[in-house]
Design a protein around this motif. Structure first.
Motif, short mmCIF file in Angstrom:
data_model
loop_
_atom_site.label_atom_id
_atom_site.label_comp_id
_atom_site.label_asym_id
_atom_site.label_seq_id
_atom_site.Cartn_x
_atom_site.Cartn_y
_atom_site.Cartn_z
N ASN A 1 0.82 -1.22 0.00
CA ASN A 1 0.00 0.00 0.00
C ASN A 1 0.85 1.27 0.00
O ASN A 1 0.41 2.33 0.46
CB ASN A 1 -0.93 0.02 1.21
CG ASN A 1 -2.27 -0.62 0.95
OD1 ASN A 1 -2.95 -0.31 -0.03
ND2 ASN A 1 -2.68 -1.51 1.84
N ARG B 1 -0.76 4.85 0.58
CA ARG B 1 -0.46 5.54 1.84
C ARG B 1 0.08 6.94 1.54
O ARG B 1 -0.29 7.92 2.20
CB ARG B 1 0.56 4.73 2.65
CG ARG B 1 0.92 5.35 3.99
CD ARG B 1 1.71 4.41 4.86
NE ARG B 1 0.89 3.28 5.27
CZ ARG B 1 0.96 2.06 4.77
NH1 ARG B 1 1.84 1.79 3.81
NH2 ARG B 1 0.17 1.10 5.19
N THR C 1 -8.97 1.47 7.22
CA THR C 1 -8.96 0.20 7.92
C THR C 1 -10.39 -0.13 8.34
O THR C 1 -11.09 0.74 8.87
CB THR C 1 -8.06 0.26 9.17
OG1 THR C 1 -6.72 0.53 8.75
CG2 THR C 1 -8.09 -1.06 9.93
N GLN D 1 -14.58 -6.14 10.90
CA GLN D 1 -13.53 -7.12 11.17
C GLN D 1 -14.11 -8.35 11.88
O GLN D 1 -13.79 -9.49 11.53
CB GLN D 1 -12.44 -6.49 12.03
CG GLN D 1 -11.62 -5.44 11.31
CD GLN D 1 -10.45 -4.94 12.15
OE1 GLN D 1 -9.93 -5.65 13.00
NE2 GLN D 1 -10.02 -3.71 11.91
N GLY E 1 -6.51 -9.43 5.02
CA GLY E 1 -5.07 -9.49 4.80
C GLY E 1 -4.61 -10.80 4.19
O GLY E 1 -3.61 -10.85 3.47
N THR F 1 -1.50 -9.04 1.94
CA THR F 1 -0.78 -7.95 2.59
C THR F 1 -0.59 -8.20 4.10
O THR F 1 0.27 -7.58 4.72
CB THR F 1 -1.51 -6.61 2.42
OG1 THR F 1 -2.79 -6.68 3.09
CG2 THR F 1 -1.73 -6.29 0.95
N GLY F 2 -1.44 -9.05 4.67
CA GLY F 2 -1.37 -9.31 6.10
C GLY F 2 -1.93 -8.20 6.97
O GLY F 2 -1.74 -8.22 8.19
N THR F 3 -2.63 -7.24 6.38
CA THR F 3 -3.21 -6.13 7.15
C THR F 3 -4.66 -5.92 6.73
O THR F 3 -5.13 -6.44 5.72
CB THR F 3 -2.44 -4.80 6.93
OG1 THR F 3 -2.83 -4.23 5.66
CG2 THR F 3 -0.94 -5.02 6.94
N TRP F 4 -5.35 -5.08 7.51
CA TRP F 4 -6.73 -4.72 7.20
C TRP F 4 -6.81 -3.52 6.26
O TRP F 4 -7.90 -3.11 5.87
CB TRP F 4 -7.50 -4.40 8.49
CG TRP F 4 -7.79 -5.58 9.34
CD1 TRP F 4 -7.06 -6.03 10.41
CD2 TRP F 4 -8.88 -6.50 9.21
NE1 TRP F 4 -7.62 -7.15 10.95
CE2 TRP F 4 -8.74 -7.47 10.23
CE3 TRP F 4 -9.96 -6.59 8.34
CZ2 TRP F 4 -9.65 -8.52 10.41
CZ3 TRP F 4 -10.86 -7.64 8.50
CH2 TRP F 4 -10.71 -8.58 9.52
N GLU F 5 -5.70 -2.94 5.91
CA GLU F 5 -5.71 -1.71 5.11
C GLU F 5 -6.11 -1.97 3.66
O GLU F 5 -5.63 -2.91 3.02
CB GLU F 5 -4.34 -1.04 5.11
CG GLU F 5 -3.96 -0.35 6.40
CD GLU F 5 -2.65 0.39 6.27
OE1 GLU F 5 -2.57 1.53 6.74
OE2 GLU F 5 -1.70 -0.18 5.69
#
Length: 232
Positions: free
Chosen positions: A149, A153, A160, A166, A177, A182-186
């Motif tokens: 991202n 960003r 998020t 979630q 993720g 990406t392993g994230t919530w973004e």
């Protein structure tokens, strides 16, 4: 993921098609799940901070995107022969994105090629998963991964998911993720950024609500203003 909408939606504008998607959900979704979706989009609109977004007139620093078919797409290469049109979307399985990108292919891609602009759809999803949406719809334009991202960003367009969203995903055994890699919530908010040959942002449209997106006509008009190609 295949999106099943009535055939007549194919002649609708993009936002009419997205409204039809929402109407179908109202008819078919569990009310509690639907409310979580509605509330999340409402919260994103209410808490949006346009001051954080890239703005028209901003200079765009060099960046690198990963073409899902291999290789790098740099700012220099994308603006070498004319404006670059970046369409940020969430991920390959996003239902709204599966409406928006085919729409842009039909209503936008050829018009941009005719004026020397380069169209790229951008998502943080890793390339080996993101390529699915290009292949599914036979898209004529580039699809690229914004690794980590990074560009989203920098442009200030990330969000998020709220706690309710979630929790709903976790209850189904899901995590965005894992889907994106990406392993994230973004995720990026849907956005269109037109960058001129001079590396200056010439048009910016960000939509916190992912069921509201930029129509093709506005993008074509912005690019024609840059290239000085008159409308037919």
């Amino acid at each position: 993921m295949t999106i099943h909408l009535a055939e007549e939606t194919r002649t609708m504008s993009l936002n009419q098609q997205l409204a039809a998607l929402h109407a179908e959900r109202v008819r078919t979704w569990d009310p509690a799940a639907l409310q979580i979706n509605i509330d999340q989009r409402r919260i994103l609109v209410e808490t949006a901070d346009p001051a954080a977004w890239i703005k028209e007139g901003d200079s765009v620093e060099p960046f690198v995107l990963k073409d899902v078919e291999g290789g790098d797409l740099t700012l220099e290469s994308l603006t070498a022969t004319g404006p670059a049109v970046l369409i940020f979307f969430r991920f390959a399985g996003c239902p709204a994105c599966n409406i928006a990108l085919p729409y842009y292919d039909k209503a936008l891609a050829l018009a941009l090629r005719d004026v020397g602009a380069t169209l790229v759809a951008v998502s943080p999803q890793v390339p080996d998963r993101l390529i699915e949406i290009r292949q599914r719809h036979g898209l004529s334009f580039k699809v690229a991964s914004d690794i980590g991202n990074a560009l989203g960003r920098r442009f200030g367009i990330l969000y998020t998911a709220d706690e309710a969203s979630q929790a709903a995903q976790r209850a189904k055994g899901g995590f965005i993720g894992d889907t994106t890699g990406t392993g994230t919530w973004e995720l990026p908010q849907p956005a269109v950024v037109v960058i001129g040959h001079d590396r200056i942002a010439r048009f910016v449209d960000v939509s916190p609500d992912w069921l509201v997106r930029t129509e093709a006509d506005a993008i074509v008009a912005a690019v024609r203003d840059i290239t000085l190609v008159p409308a037919e």
